[in-house]
Design a protein around this motif. Structure first.
Motif, PDB file in Angstrom:
ATOM      1  N   ASP A   1       0.827  -1.210   0.000  1.00 54.90           N
ATOM      2  CA  ASP A   1       0.000   0.000   0.000  1.00 54.90           C
ATOM      3  C   ASP A   1       0.863   1.264   0.000  1.00 54.90           C
ATOM      4  O   ASP A   1       0.572   2.229  -0.711  1.00 54.90           O
ATOM      5  CB  ASP A   1      -0.934   0.025   1.204  1.00 54.90           C
ATOM      6  CG  ASP A   1      -2.043  -1.015   1.133  1.00 54.90           C
ATOM      7  OD1 ASP A   1      -2.286  -1.562   0.032  1.00 54.90           O
ATOM      8  OD2 ASP A   1      -2.649  -1.283   2.188  1.00 54.90           O
ATOM      9  N   LEU A   2       1.930   1.249   0.803  1.00 57.16           N
ATOM     10  CA  LEU A   2       2.819   2.406   0.847  1.00 57.16           C
ATOM     11  C   LEU A   2       3.498   2.615  -0.499  1.00 57.16           C
ATOM     12  O   LEU A   2       3.618   3.752  -0.967  1.00 57.16           O
ATOM     13  CB  LEU A   2       3.864   2.255   1.954  1.00 57.16           C
ATOM     14  CG  LEU A   2       4.904   3.374   2.026  1.00 57.16           C
ATOM     15  CD1 LEU A   2       4.251   4.731   2.291  1.00 57.16           C
ATOM     16  CD2 LEU A   2       5.947   3.058   3.076  1.00 57.16           C
ATOM     17  N   MET A   3       3.924   1.537  -1.140  1.00 51.53           N
ATOM     18  CA  MET A   3       4.587   1.675  -2.433  1.00 51.53           C
ATOM     19  C   MET A   3       3.635   2.250  -3.481  1.00 51.53           C
ATOM     20  O   MET A   3       4.049   3.058  -4.314  1.00 51.53           O
ATOM     21  CB  MET A   3       5.183   0.334  -2.891  1.00 51.53           C
ATOM     22  CG  MET A   3       6.248  -0.242  -1.939  1.00 51.53           C
ATOM     23  SD  MET A   3       7.440   0.931  -1.255  1.00 51.53           S
ATOM     24  CE  MET A   3       8.288   1.477  -2.708  1.00 51.53           C
ATOM     25  N   VAL A   4       2.372   1.872  -3.429  1.00 51.15           N
ATOM     26  CA  VAL A   4       1.384   2.464  -4.345  1.00 51.15           C
ATOM     27  C   VAL A   4       1.311   3.974  -4.110  1.00 51.15           C
ATOM     28  O   VAL A   4       1.315   4.763  -5.067  1.00 51.15           O
ATOM     29  CB  VAL A   4      -0.006   1.803  -4.170  1.00 51.15           C
ATOM     30  CG1 VAL A   4      -1.080   2.594  -4.889  1.00 51.15           C
ATOM     31  CG2 VAL A   4       0.030   0.360  -4.661  1.00 51.15           C
ATOM     32  N   ASP A   5       1.270   4.385  -2.848  1.00 55.19           N
ATOM     33  CA  ASP A   5       1.229   5.816  -2.518  1.00 55.19           C
ATOM     34  C   ASP A   5       2.486   6.529  -3.018  1.00 55.19           C
ATOM     35  O   ASP A   5       2.415   7.607  -3.615  1.00 55.19           O
ATOM     36  CB  ASP A   5       1.104   6.034  -1.010  1.00 55.19           C
ATOM     37  CG  ASP A   5      -0.219   5.563  -0.430  1.00 55.19           C
ATOM     38  OD1 ASP A   5      -1.167   5.317  -1.214  1.00 55.19           O
ATOM     39  OD2 ASP A   5      -0.291   5.438   0.809  1.00 55.19           O
ATOM     40  N   LEU A   6       3.650   5.919  -2.770  1.00 54.84           N
ATOM     41  CA  LEU A   6       4.910   6.546  -3.164  1.00 54.84           C
ATOM     42  C   LEU A   6       5.044   6.646  -4.677  1.00 54.84           C
ATOM     43  O   LEU A   6       5.507   7.662  -5.206  1.00 54.84           O
ATOM     44  CB  LEU A   6       6.098   5.770  -2.586  1.00 54.84           C
ATOM     45  CG  LEU A   6       6.278   5.858  -1.070  1.00 54.84           C
ATOM     46  CD1 LEU A   6       7.399   4.930  -0.613  1.00 54.84           C
ATOM     47  CD2 LEU A   6       6.550   7.283  -0.639  1.00 54.84           C
ATOM     48  N   TYR A   7       4.635   5.610  -5.389  1.00 53.09           N
ATOM     49  CA  TYR A   7       4.809   5.606  -6.839  1.00 53.09           C
ATOM     50  C   TYR A   7       3.790   6.496  -7.543  1.00 53.09           C
ATOM     51  O   TYR A   7       3.892   6.720  -8.748  1.00 53.09           O
ATOM     52  CB  TYR A   7       4.809   4.188  -7.376  1.00 53.09           C
ATOM     53  CG  TYR A   7       6.071   3.410  -6.974  1.00 53.09           C
ATOM     54  CD1 TYR A   7       7.137   4.046  -6.354  1.00 53.09           C
ATOM     55  CD2 TYR A   7       6.172   2.057  -7.200  1.00 53.09           C
ATOM     56  CE1 TYR A   7       8.270   3.354  -5.977  1.00 53.09           C
ATOM     57  CE2 TYR A   7       7.312   1.355  -6.840  1.00 53.09           C
ATOM     58  CZ  TYR A   7       8.368   2.015  -6.224  1.00 53.09           C
ATOM     59  OH  TYR A   7       9.492   1.322  -5.863  1.00 53.09           O
TER      60      TYR A   7
END
Length: 126
Positions: free
Chosen positions: A12-18
């Motif tokens: 979920d965090l990687m989706v936000d970051l990307y």
């Protein structure tokens, strides 16, 4: 927004970051590379055991983890980590194994790096 420190929370965090611009993602990568422990604490909800484990990592280990994450982030690569395993007393040695692959190409005329670095982590009790 804080995420649970497990496989789904990291995803979920990687989706936000990307979803960030390249410039904003680079700033985030600089933070993770310079203060991995602080970055984890600012982005994840950790259990007491996870906090203790992170707190016992040496400076060189935190530096390595931070730079691995930063390299994968800047290239928008995959960072995969299963939920950290429980290690109740009496404790055994917990080993975190890293697998890194990818391919990067720097174009000197456009000053752009293409490709990505992917990190896969796994936990083992020895």
């Amino acid at each position: 927004m804080l995420h649970i420190f497990d496989e789904d929370g990291l995803e979920d965090l990687m989706v936000d970051l990307y979803a960030l611009t390249d410039a904003a993602l680079l700033l985030e990568a600089k933070v993770v590379s310079s203060d991995f422990s602080g970055w984890v604490n600012n982005n994840f909800i950790l259990t007491a055991d996870q906090q203790a484990y992170l707190g016992t990592a040496s400076g060189s280990v935190l530096f390595l983890w931070g730079n691995l994450f930063a390299a994968a982030m800047v290239s928008r690569g995959t960072i995969w980590m299963p939920t950290p395993i429980s290690n109740p007393a009496p404790r055994r040695t917990k080993e975190l194994r890293h697998n890194i692959n990818g391919s990067l190409k720097y174009d000197d005329s456009s000053k752009v790096i293409t490709g990505n670095i992917n990190i896969s982590m796994d936990w083992a009790l020895l």
